[in-house]
Scaffold this motif. Sequence first.
Motif, short mmCIF file in Angstrom:
data_model
loop_
_atom_site.label_atom_id
_atom_site.label_comp_id
_atom_site.label_asym_id
_atom_site.label_seq_id
_atom_site.Cartn_x
_atom_site.Cartn_y
_atom_site.Cartn_z
N GLU A 65 37.39 56.11 40.12
CA GLU A 65 36.99 55.04 39.19
C GLU A 65 38.19 54.34 38.56
OE1 GLU A 65 34.25 54.52 35.14
OE2 GLU A 65 34.04 56.30 36.40
N ALA A 66 39.20 55.11 38.21
CA ALA A 66 40.39 54.52 37.58
C ALA A 66 41.09 53.55 38.54
CB ALA A 66 41.35 55.61 37.13
N ASP A 67 41.23 53.96 39.82
CA ASP A 67 41.90 53.11 40.79
C ASP A 67 41.06 51.88 41.14
OD1 ASP A 67 44.24 54.57 40.99
OD2 ASP A 67 43.47 55.87 42.57
N GLN A 68 39.75 52.03 41.13
CA GLN A 68 38.89 50.87 41.35
C GLN A 68 39.11 49.83 40.26
OE1 GLN A 68 34.79 52.08 41.72
NE2 GLN A 68 35.09 53.08 43.69
N GLU A 69 39.20 50.28 39.04
CA GLU A 69 39.42 49.36 37.92
C GLU A 69 40.80 48.72 38.01
OE1 GLU A 69 39.53 49.39 33.01
OE2 GLU A 69 38.66 51.08 34.11
N LEU A 70 41.81 49.51 38.37
CA LEU A 70 43.16 48.98 38.50
C LEU A 70 43.26 47.97 39.65
CD1 LEU A 70 45.16 52.27 37.91
CD2 LEU A 70 45.22 50.24 36.45
N TYR A 71 42.56 48.25 40.73
CA TYR A 71 42.56 47.31 41.85
C TYR A 71 41.86 46.01 41.46
CZ TYR A 71 41.88 45.23 46.43
OH TYR A 71 41.89 44.35 47.49
N SER A 72 40.79 46.15 40.72
CA SER A 72 40.08 44.96 40.24
C SER A 72 40.99 44.09 39.38
CB SER A 72 38.84 45.39 39.44
OG SER A 72 38.18 44.26 38.91
N ASP A 73 41.75 44.73 38.49
CA ASP A 73 42.67 43.99 37.62
C ASP A 73 43.82 43.37 38.43
OD1 ASP A 73 41.17 44.66 35.42
OD2 ASP A 73 42.45 46.37 34.84
N LYS A 74 44.35 44.14 39.38
CA LYS A 74 45.48 43.68 40.17
C LYS A 74 45.15 42.43 40.98
CE LYS A 74 49.49 44.27 42.48
NZ LYS A 74 50.84 44.25 41.87
N THR A 75 43.90 42.36 41.47
CA THR A 75 43.53 41.29 42.39
C THR A 75 42.72 40.17 41.74
OG1 THR A 75 41.52 42.49 43.05
CG2 THR A 75 43.52 42.91 44.32
N LYS A 76 42.58 40.23 40.43
CA LYS A 76 41.73 39.26 39.74
C LYS A 76 42.17 37.83 40.01
CE LYS A 76 40.53 40.49 35.68
NZ LYS A 76 40.57 40.81 34.23
N TYR A 77 43.46 37.59 39.98
CA TYR A 77 43.96 36.23 40.17
C TYR A 77 43.67 35.73 41.58
CZ TYR A 77 47.22 32.34 40.72
OH TYR A 77 47.77 31.10 40.99
N GLN A 78 43.89 36.60 42.59
CA GLN A 78 43.67 36.18 43.97
C GLN A 78 42.19 36.03 44.30
OE1 GLN A 78 45.67 38.66 43.04
NE2 GLN A 78 47.72 38.12 43.76
N ARG A 79 41.36 36.91 43.72
CA ARG A 79 39.93 36.89 44.03
C ARG A 79 39.20 35.74 43.34
NH1 ARG A 79 37.18 40.34 41.73
NH2 ARG A 79 38.69 41.37 40.37
N LYS A 80 39.61 35.49 42.10
CA LYS A 80 38.92 34.53 41.23
C LYS A 80 37.44 34.91 41.17
CE LYS A 80 42.40 31.04 42.12
NZ LYS A 80 42.74 29.71 42.62
N GLU A 81 36.56 33.96 41.38
CA GLU A 81 35.13 34.26 41.37
C GLU A 81 34.55 34.31 42.79
OE1 GLU A 81 33.56 35.06 38.60
OE2 GLU A 81 35.44 34.75 37.51
N ASP A 82 35.43 34.25 43.77
CA ASP A 82 34.96 34.13 45.15
C ASP A 82 34.57 35.46 45.79
OD1 ASP A 82 35.47 31.40 44.99
OD2 ASP A 82 37.55 31.67 45.65
N PHE A 83 35.25 36.55 45.34
CA PHE A 83 35.01 37.86 45.95
C PHE A 83 34.90 38.93 44.87
CE2 PHE A 83 37.54 35.42 49.00
CZ PHE A 83 36.80 35.56 50.17
N THR A 84 34.10 39.94 45.15
CA THR A 84 34.09 41.13 44.31
C THR A 84 35.26 42.01 44.73
OG1 THR A 84 32.75 42.44 45.84
CG2 THR A 84 31.56 41.05 44.23
N PRO A 85 35.68 42.98 43.89
CA PRO A 85 36.75 43.90 44.32
C PRO A 85 36.41 44.62 45.62
CG PRO A 85 36.36 44.10 41.97
CD PRO A 85 35.27 43.21 42.50
N GLN A 86 35.13 44.99 45.80
CA GLN A 86 34.72 45.65 47.03
C GLN A 86 34.94 44.76 48.24
OE1 GLN A 86 33.02 45.49 44.20
NE2 GLN A 86 31.71 47.29 43.87
N GLU A 87 34.56 43.49 48.12
CA GLU A 87 34.70 42.55 49.24
C GLU A 87 36.17 42.25 49.54
OE1 GLU A 87 30.62 39.91 48.58
OE2 GLU A 87 32.45 39.42 47.46
#
Length: 236
Positions: free
Chosen positions: A29-51
Motif C-alpha cells: 500500500e505504501a509503494d502504491q501511494e508513492l508511485y501515485s504521487d511520483k507519476t501524478k504529473y505525467q498521468r494527469k487525469e488521463d490514467f489511474t496509477p494502475q493503468e
Amino acid sequence: MIHKIDMHHILFLDIETVPQYASFEELDEADQELYSDKTKYQRKEDFTPQEFYERAGIWAEFGKIVCISVGYFAYTSDTQFRTKSFVGDEREILIEFSQLLKEHFSSRQHLLCAHNGKEFDFPYIARRMIILGMDLPEKLNLFGKKPWEVPHLDTMELWKFGDYKHFTSLKLLTRVLGIPSPKDDISGDQVRDVYYKENDIKRISDYCEKDVVAIAQIFLKLRNQPILSDDQIISK
C-alpha cells in the motif's frame, strides 16, 4: 574534438528496464501511494496509477534492470566491434557490469557512451546500485566531479550541437543517418510484456545489443567514418 577520441577507449552501452513487479497490485500500500504521487504529473487525469504502472520501469525507484548490453572496438588488425550482454538477476547483472568496468574500462582515458545516457542509462544504473547496497564504480561516481571530468559521452547530446531543447530518438537518428534500424523486432514499450508475459530474455538481449551497435554506428557517422558491416560485428 570527437575525432581526437580513441574509439578503443569507449564502452558503448544500453540498458533494458521493466517494472519491479508484473502488476500494480503486487506493490504494498505504501509503494502504491508513492508511485501515485511520483507519476501524478505525467498521468494527469488521463490514467489511474494502475493503468500507468506499465511504464514504471523508467523510474529506478519502481523499476529494475533486466539487461545491460555493451560493445567496444577491439584491438585487432581489422575493425571489429564486439558485443556482450548481461542478463538474469539484477544484482548479478550489476556485479558483472561493475567488474567489467573495473577490469577493462577504469583508466582515466576510458569513457562510457549511450544514447540519452546522461538522462537515463548512467543515472539509472547508479541509482539501482545504491538501492541494492552496492559500491559505485568510479566511472559512475560523479560526486565532486567538474563537468569536463565526467567520463560520459551521449550520442543524443552530441547530435544536439548545443540545442538544449532538441530530443531525437535512436530510431529517428539512425534513419536520418542511413544506419540500419535497431528497432526491427520490438520497441522499448514492449520490453515489459516480453519479460513478464513471454519470459523471453534472449529476445530482449538481442534487441538491447542492436541498440548498442546503433549507438556505435552513430558515433562513427559523427566522425564522418564508414559504418560497420555485419561481418565486423561479433557477439559473444
